[in-house]
Design an enzyme around this catalytic site. Sequence first.
Site, PDB file in Angstrom:
ATOM      1  N   TYR A 157     -24.841 -53.238   2.582  1.00 28.24           N
ATOM      2  CA  TYR A 157     -26.044 -54.014   2.792  1.00 28.24           C
ATOM      3  C   TYR A 157     -26.082 -54.594   4.315  1.00 28.24           C
ATOM      4  O   TYR A 157     -24.760 -54.828   4.395  1.00 28.24           O
ATOM      5  CB  TYR A 157     -25.322 -55.460   2.254  1.00 28.24           C
ATOM      6  N   ASP A 169     -22.683 -50.148  11.649  1.00 26.44           N
ATOM      7  CA  ASP A 169     -23.251 -51.330  10.932  1.00 26.44           C
ATOM      8  C   ASP A 169     -21.289 -51.457  10.807  1.00 26.44           C
ATOM      9  O   ASP A 169     -21.077 -51.482   9.643  1.00 26.44           O
ATOM     10  CB  ASP A 169     -23.881 -51.317   9.815  1.00 26.44           C
ATOM     11  N   LYS A 213     -19.801 -61.619  12.050  1.00 28.73           N
ATOM     12  CA  LYS A 213     -18.586 -62.256  11.602  1.00 28.73           C
ATOM     13  C   LYS A 213     -18.171 -62.173  13.026  1.00 28.73           C
ATOM     14  O   LYS A 213     -18.062 -63.457  13.379  1.00 28.73           O
ATOM     15  CB  LYS A 213     -18.235 -61.167  10.531  1.00 28.73           C
TER      16      LYS A 213
END
Length: 443
Positions: A142, A237, A274
């Site tokens: 994702y 990522d 994050k």
Amino acid sequence: MTTNHDAFVRAQAAIPGGVNSPVRAYGSVGGDPRFLASARGAYVTDVAGREYVDLVCSWGPALLGHAQPDVVAAVQEAAARGLSFGAPTVGEVELAEEIRRRVPLAERVRLVSTGTEATMTAIRLARGVTGRDLVVKFAGCYHGHGDALLADAGSGVATLALPGSAGVTEATAGETIVVPYGDLSAVEDAFTRYGSQIAAVITEAAPANMGVVRPPEGFNQGLRRVTAEHGALLILDEVLTGFRVGPSGWWGLESGLDPAGDDYYAPDLFTFGKVVGGGMPVAALAGSAAVMDQLAPLGPVYQAGTLSGNPVAVAAGLATLRLADDAVYSRVDAAAARLSAAVGAALDEAGVPHVVQHAGSLFSVFFGDLAARFGVTTYAQAKAQDSFRYTAFFHAMLDAGVNLPPSVFEAWFLSAAHDDAALDRIEAALPAAARAAAEATPS
């Protein structure tokens, strides 16, 4: 004071589905989502006044624990100076420099507001640099909700059992090549067929959106080799893993940081989110100067954002990274090791077939005989597990005052604030939850 049910009913009248991010709706586990009113350390408190030990940690950012006093103070000081300027600040530079210090390959850093924005920009930049259109991604990985990256995505898309998303055009979907995760030969086949058209391969450094799946040994290094051979970019990522599983993210753990080392590899671009914002909306795109300087205003690839590098958000991220020293990572690693072992032991005692999989301090549980026997390495295997057992397990833990991710496809997160008292409370809840999982049946 209100109830979670009342809050959810009220929310559904004003917000689609009652939530502003789909997984929060408890769609895969059922029941009313917990509406949180406050958080501190390893604990969150809902609107009904009930406290839970938290294993969501805002889906990763709360590495130090919730409302860490020094981070809160940094935010308060920044807010007192002004909430937003729409102009450069020294704080932006300091955060970029801290990222560069931790990841030497990040010669240039562009701050944005969300992980989705970072990955969307990475794809646009790769296409702009190479002059090519196609992107290779992996089933179950994702990368945010950008149109080109929702095909066979994990996270909320997996939770809702969606194949992608309505509103994504066939033309856009047709520019994405999806291959099974961990299958380097499938990547090589894609390049054999379309190599001159492929701009980039994007991969989660260590997948954590179909459950936690550690990359096969040498896989990321193999992606670097294949992309380099064909003139495509490799985008790593690290929105979830970056600065959470170690000071330099998964890349730092895996490559060892030494260019002369056997395991070393050099992605062209990284995306971070994050932890880099410490709980505030900050994300980043980073990479070599040669590639990153193709972004406007220096280059022809346009990207902009009114709130990019917001001074209050940057203050939270910078304070978090400065406080996240080796001792913090050691505490988180130790807590994750202790808890994951306790989860496995409780499920073993209850006779529940399962496997607990790790990537650094991230871990998750996969249920079922096949998972227990062979482990889970692909999205297809993750979807084939006995997810109904997690529903029973989740609610038993919630009833005992432990807040787990409301989806079997999400990683579990701990923080430096998860001390012995917090871990003791979680461990005390595990036997009953394991028995609930053992007794669960498919609906």
